[in-house]
Design a protein around this motif. Structure first.
Motif, PDB file in Angstrom:
ATOM      1  N   VAL A  51       0.842  -1.206   0.000  1.00  0.00           N
ATOM      2  CA  VAL A  51       0.000   0.000   0.000  1.00  0.00           C
ATOM      3  C   VAL A  51       0.875   1.252   0.000  1.00  0.00           C
ATOM      4  CG1 VAL A  51      -1.671   1.308   1.358  1.00  0.00           C
ATOM      5  CG2 VAL A  51      -1.960  -1.146   1.059  1.00  0.00           C
ATOM      6  N   ILE A  52       1.930   1.265   0.787  1.00  0.00           N
ATOM      7  CA  ILE A  52       2.841   2.423   0.807  1.00  0.00           C
ATOM      8  C   ILE A  52       3.497   2.596  -0.564  1.00  0.00           C
ATOM      9  CG2 ILE A  52       5.022   3.273   1.771  1.00  0.00           C
ATOM     10  CD1 ILE A  52       4.121   2.026   4.444  1.00  0.00           C
ATOM     11  N   GLY A  53       3.894   1.501  -1.176  1.00  0.00           N
ATOM     12  CA  GLY A  53       4.487   1.572  -2.505  1.00  0.00           C
ATOM     13  C   GLY A  53       3.509   2.091  -3.549  1.00  0.00           C
ATOM     14  N   LEU A  54       2.234   1.659  -3.474  1.00  0.00           N
ATOM     15  CA  LEU A  54       1.236   2.141  -4.422  1.00  0.00           C
ATOM     16  C   LEU A  54       0.943   3.622  -4.226  1.00  0.00           C
ATOM     17  CD1 LEU A  54      -1.301  -0.792  -4.652  1.00  0.00           C
ATOM     18  CD2 LEU A  54       0.266   0.023  -6.403  1.00  0.00           C
ATOM     19  N   VAL A  55       0.915   4.076  -2.976  1.00  0.00           N
ATOM     20  CA  VAL A  55       0.696   5.504  -2.718  1.00  0.00           C
ATOM     21  C   VAL A  55       1.868   6.319  -3.246  1.00  0.00           C
ATOM     22  CG1 VAL A  55       0.515   7.231  -0.883  1.00  0.00           C
ATOM     23  CG2 VAL A  55      -0.862   5.156  -0.776  1.00  0.00           C
ATOM     24  N   ALA A  56       3.082   5.838  -3.036  1.00  0.00           N
ATOM     25  CA  ALA A  56       4.261   6.532  -3.569  1.00  0.00           C
ATOM     26  C   ALA A  56       4.230   6.547  -5.097  1.00  0.00           C
ATOM     27  CB  ALA A  56       5.538   5.870  -3.063  1.00  0.00           C
ATOM     28  N   LEU A  63       4.077   9.843  -7.596  1.00  0.00           N
ATOM     29  CA  LEU A  63       5.000  10.029  -8.712  1.00  0.00           C
ATOM     30  C   LEU A  63       4.255  10.151 -10.044  1.00  0.00           C
ATOM     31  CD1 LEU A  63       7.915   7.589  -7.849  1.00  0.00           C
ATOM     32  CD2 LEU A  63       7.987  10.075  -7.910  1.00  0.00           C
ATOM     33  N   ASP A  64       3.197   9.371 -10.198  1.00  0.00           N
ATOM     34  CA  ASP A  64       2.411   9.428 -11.422  1.00  0.00           C
ATOM     35  C   ASP A  64       1.731  10.784 -11.577  1.00  0.00           C
ATOM     36  OD1 ASP A  64       1.316   8.335 -13.789  1.00  0.00           O
ATOM     37  OD2 ASP A  64      -0.555   7.886 -12.724  1.00  0.00           O
ATOM     38  N   TRP A  66       1.569  16.296 -13.918  1.00  0.00           N
ATOM     39  CA  TRP A  66       1.673  17.751 -13.777  1.00  0.00           C
ATOM     40  C   TRP A  66       2.842  18.291 -14.599  1.00  0.00           C
ATOM     41  CZ3 TRP A  66       5.821  20.461 -11.754  1.00  0.00           C
ATOM     42  CH2 TRP A  66       5.635  21.834 -11.655  1.00  0.00           C
ATOM     43  N   ALA A  67       3.981  17.602 -14.549  1.00  0.00           N
ATOM     44  CA  ALA A  67       5.151  18.047 -15.310  1.00  0.00           C
ATOM     45  C   ALA A  67       4.888  17.954 -16.808  1.00  0.00           C
ATOM     46  CB  ALA A  67       6.373  17.214 -14.938  1.00  0.00           C
ATOM     47  N   VAL A  74      -2.240   5.230 -14.502  1.00  0.00           N
ATOM     48  CA  VAL A  74      -1.688   3.928 -14.127  1.00  0.00           C
ATOM     49  C   VAL A  74      -1.870   3.686 -12.635  1.00  0.00           C
ATOM     50  CG1 VAL A  74       0.421   2.554 -14.074  1.00  0.00           C
ATOM     51  CG2 VAL A  74      -0.040   4.034 -16.010  1.00  0.00           C
ATOM     52  N   SER A  75      -1.731   4.720 -11.841  1.00  0.00           N
ATOM     53  CA  SER A  75      -1.878   4.542 -10.398  1.00  0.00           C
ATOM     54  C   SER A  75      -3.312   4.147 -10.033  1.00  0.00           C
ATOM     55  CB  SER A  75      -1.479   5.822  -9.670  1.00  0.00           C
ATOM     56  OG  SER A  75      -2.258   6.911 -10.123  1.00  0.00           O
ATOM     57  N   ALA A  76      -4.298   4.645 -10.761  1.00  0.00           N
ATOM     58  CA  ALA A  76      -5.689   4.266 -10.486  1.00  0.00           C
ATOM     59  C   ALA A  76      -5.923   2.803 -10.826  1.00  0.00           C
ATOM     60  CB  ALA A  76      -6.644   5.157 -11.276  1.00  0.00           C
ATOM     61  N   VAL A  77      -5.298   2.320 -11.868  1.00  0.00           N
ATOM     62  CA  VAL A  77      -5.419   0.908 -12.233  1.00  0.00           C
ATOM     63  C   VAL A  77      -4.793   0.029 -11.150  1.00  0.00           C
ATOM     64  CG1 VAL A  77      -4.736  -0.822 -13.920  1.00  0.00           C
ATOM     65  CG2 VAL A  77      -5.482   1.421 -14.689  1.00  0.00           C
ATOM     66  N   ALA A  78      -3.625   0.439 -10.641  1.00  0.00           N
ATOM     67  CA  ALA A  78      -2.949  -0.353  -9.607  1.00  0.00           C
ATOM     68  C   ALA A  78      -3.766  -0.395  -8.319  1.00  0.00           C
ATOM     69  CB  ALA A  78      -1.567   0.225  -9.330  1.00  0.00           C
ATOM     70  N   VAL A  79      -4.331   0.726  -7.917  1.00  0.00           N
ATOM     71  CA  VAL A  79      -5.146   0.749  -6.698  1.00  0.00           C
ATOM     72  C   VAL A  79      -6.429  -0.047  -6.914  1.00  0.00           C
ATOM     73  CG1 VAL A  79      -6.443   2.268  -5.149  1.00  0.00           C
ATOM     74  CG2 VAL A  79      -4.143   2.888  -5.868  1.00  0.00           C
ATOM     75  N   GLY A  80      -7.001   0.001  -8.130  1.00  0.00           N
ATOM     76  CA  GLY A  80      -8.192  -0.790  -8.436  1.00  0.00           C
ATOM     77  C   GLY A  80      -7.922  -2.277  -8.357  1.00  0.00           C
TER      78      GLY A  80
END
Length: 105
Positions: A13-18, A22-23, A28-29, A46-52
């Motif tokens: 979970v900590i890795g997915l939040v990190a 980053l995503d 933003w960049a 991609v982060s939304a897919v991983a959390v899903g």
């Protein structure tokens, strides 16, 4: 050692939040500076897919809901859906036919 930490549930979970942070920072960049190695924003991040996927791992109904959504996206949406037509509009002829549904008593 880091591999073992990320194999535990809190570490994952900590890795997915990190990864989500980053995503979002990369998005933003890309919006600000038009980074050449990032594609334009299409679909879910991609982060939304991983959390899903993590949520689907813990809740079986979420997996079923994702599968149902994927299968409904592949099906064609018919206008009549094999029901007898009740309304028909002919714009060229200027005729509109509207039938009342039969009373269900």
């Amino acid at each position: 050692m880091a591999f073992i930490v990320f194999m535990t549930i809190p570490g994952l979970v900590i890795g997915l939040v990190a990864f989500a942070v980053l995503d979002r920072a990369g998005l933003w960049a890309h919006r600000s500076f038009r980074l050449p190695w990032r594609r334009d924003e299409v679909g879910r991040p991609v982060s939304a897919v991983a959390v899903g996927e993590l949520d689907a791992f813990f809740h079986g109904t979420h997996r079923h809901r994702q599968d149902q959504r994927n299968s409904s996206l592949m099906l064609r949406d018919e206008e009549n859906d094999a029901a007898p037509p009740r309304t028909r509009v002919d714009l060229a002829g200027g005729i509109a036919v509207v039938r009342r549904p039969p009373d269900s008593v």
